[in-house]
Design an enzyme around this catalytic site. Structure first.
Site: not given
Ligand code: NAD
Length: 517
Positions: A215, A288, A322, A420
């Site tokens: 997804k 992650e 991240c 962050e």
């Molecule tokens: P997000 O949590 O908003 O969304 C991530 C994914 O989760 C999307 O596909 C979204 O549609 C889905 N999602 C949203 N609500 C959900 C739920 N309740 N249940 C299941 N899935 C759901 O994150 P984002 O804004 O896309 O990404 C940015 C964040 O990700 C930042 O905090 C960044 O630090 C983190 N990040 C971490 C890593 C890592 O490897 N640790 C890498 C990249 C980004």
């Protein structure tokens, strides 16, 4: 342009778009490109880079509900994307279950061969993927090319691995610890590195004999949808599928009783929800999540050189990494000079659209994130914090552009220190006592990455060991390498992926005790 399969295993790959200079040999123009691919099963016969489908059981699937991504450089809507329904998800799970036994029992050498074929096929389309990534993410062309270039390295690393195993023998028995695939995995992905972070889940899942349903983030679905479509020419139906959609679809995946594992990359807030919903069926989860990485600058550094590297760590991908540097602690004896060099380096960063010159930074990826960074800028302004590199103009542009900015010595309880930002804004603070600054760096609920910069590598490494984070870098900004394990401490995550042992996140241990008599 990209490494050939024979050299994939050792291809060095870091996630920073600036870490390796990238020479582009093509001029890119965006146009409708139609590729005729051979033997696509299930009626998927051509790759159109401006038509996008979910892929369920080897077939393209539309939907009566659509959404559209937005080009962050222009704020113009992009192509239609079908929003998958719960029925689409159920059908994908049924197909994944059907495909699983055959894929699990396919010899690993054959699975590797097919992964290699996918790399070859992807490379043949790399220019289109770069263009698509520029459109959906706003990344400068070199950065998009770098991310697309990482795909071969990610697969190459995994193709070089074998299934983990262990053996114990004593007078009574032989115990073989084998690892078997979990079954049906779901990859829930973020928008900042849409294709490489997806492949970072797909490669280990498929190598270990799992089937996977992806997804993508609704903000950046295009490269992922096209990648999975491309894969249908190579893998049996149901082995790799994709359902695009909104956040609710992510919830349905976490709740689905027949999905065995959620590999999630995203924010801490969403990660907690994933853990809760996935917990109802005791799914395996790897989380992650976000970070608030500290960089400690020791007094003996080469100021000019290190300052320019540190701002690269803070502003790579417009701060949307991240493990970007998110708090910078500079020894008080060099604070002023170091900050001045950071400002000089920051002012050389050209910010703009992928279509417009040789920019180093692109826009922030979406409106929500743009508003968030603007909120941090205005909070810093209202509270009277100093903008060392000037206050960014966040109003005038047609895209979500924000000039990188540095907040000079805000208080510890400020939002810019505590939160962050995930955007091109970073705070600096002076320090004088080593114990105190280590405590300050660790005073956070996150623990993803951290950096220590100093001439005395032994001293810097000792400090690195005391920083509570999954990946700590000495004399470098944060760079990810698929050959080593990556995961967060504290609220930055649970579990880890990549490296050799990252494969365990996609396996069940299966321990066979054989007694000798
Ligand atoms: P997000 O949590 O908003 O969304 C991530 C994914 O989760 C999307 O596909 C979204 O549609 C889905 N999602 C949203 N609500 C959900 C739920 N309740 N249940 C299941 N899935 C759901 O994150 P984002 O804004 O896309 O990404 C940015 C964040 O990700 C930042 O905090 C960044 O630090 C983190 N990040 C971490 C890593 C890592 O490897 N640790 C890498 C990249 C980004």
């Amino acid at each position: 342009m990209l490494p050939r399969l024979s050299s994939l295993v050792t291809f060095p790959c870091t996630i920073s778009p600036f870490a390796i200079p990238y020479q582009l040999t093509h001029q890119f123009t965006f146009q409708l490109t139609i590729y005729f691919t051979s033997c696509l099963p299930g009626g998927v016969s051509t790759l159109h880079f401006e038509q996008f489908y979910n892929i369920v059981d080897g077939k393209q699937r539309g939907s009566d509900k659509i959404h559209r991504g937005v080009n962050p450089a222009t704020r113009q809507e992009l192509w239609d994307v079908p929003i998958a329904s719960d029925q689409d998800l159920n059908d994908a799970v049924v197909a994944a279950k059907r495909a699983f036994p055959g894929w699990r029992d396919t010899p690993i050498e054959k699975r590797k061969e097919l992964l290699g074929k996918l790399v070859d096929s992807f490379e043949a389309h790399s220019d289109d993927f770069i263009e698509l990534l520029c459109r959906e993410s706003g990344k400068p062309r070199k950065s998009a090319a770098y991310e697309v270039g990482m795909i071969a390295g990610l697969f190459g690393h995994h193709i070089g691995l074998d299934m983990p195993s262990d053996r114990l023998e004593d007078d009574d028995k032989i115990v073989n610890t084998e690892y078997t695939p979990l079954g049906i995995c779901a990859a829930i992905c973020p928008w900042n590195f849409p294709i490489s972070l997806m492949v970072g889940k797909v490669a280990p899942a498929l190598l270990t004999g799992n089937t996977i349903i992806v997804k993508p983030s609704p903000f950046t679905p295009y490269t992922s949808l096209k990648f999975v479509e491309l894969a249908q020419a190579i893998f049996p139906p149901g082995v790799i599928q994709i359902v695009g959609g909104n956040n609710e679809l992510g919830v349905s995946m976490c709740l689905h009783p027949d999905i065995d594992k959620i590999s999630f990359t995203g924010s801490i807030a969403t990660g907690k929800k994933v853990m809760e919903t996935a917990g109802r069926t005791l799914k395996r989860v790897t989380l992650e999540l976000g970070g608030n990485d500290a960089s400690i600058i020791l007094p003996d550094v080469d100021i000019k050189k290190v300052a320019s590297e540190v701002v690269m760590g803070a502003f790579q991908n417009s701060g949307q990494v991240c493990v970007a540097t998110k708090r910078i602690y500079i020894h008080e004896s060099i604070y002023k000079e170091f900050l001045a060099e950071m400002v000089t380096a920051t002012k050389t960063f050209k910010v703009g659209s992928p279509d417009d010159g040789d920019n180093k930074l692109g826009p922030v990826q979406n409106q929500m994130q743009f508003e968030r960074v603007k909120g941090l800028v205005s909070d810093s302004k209202i509270r009277g914090y100093k903008f060392a590199a000037g206050e960014p103009d966040v109003t005038a542009s047609k895209g979500f552009f924000i000039q990188p900015t540095i907040i000079d010595n805000p208080p510890n309880d400020s939002r810019i220190i505590q939160e962050e930002p995930f955007g091109p804004i970073v705070p600096t603070q002076p320090w004088s006592d080593l114990e105190e600054v280590i405590a300050r760096a660790n005073a956070t609920n996150t623990g993803l990455g951290a950096c220590v910069w100093g001439k005395d590598v032994e001293q810097a490494s000792k400090i690195a060991r005391r920083l509570e984070a999954g990946s700590v870098f000495v004399n470098s900004f944060e760079k990810l390498t698929p050959q080593v394990l990556f995961g967060g401490h504290k609220e930055s995550g649970i579990g880890a992926e990549w490296g050799k042992t990252g494969l365990l996140a996609f396996c069940n241990p299966h321990v066979i005790h054989v007694y000798k008599s």
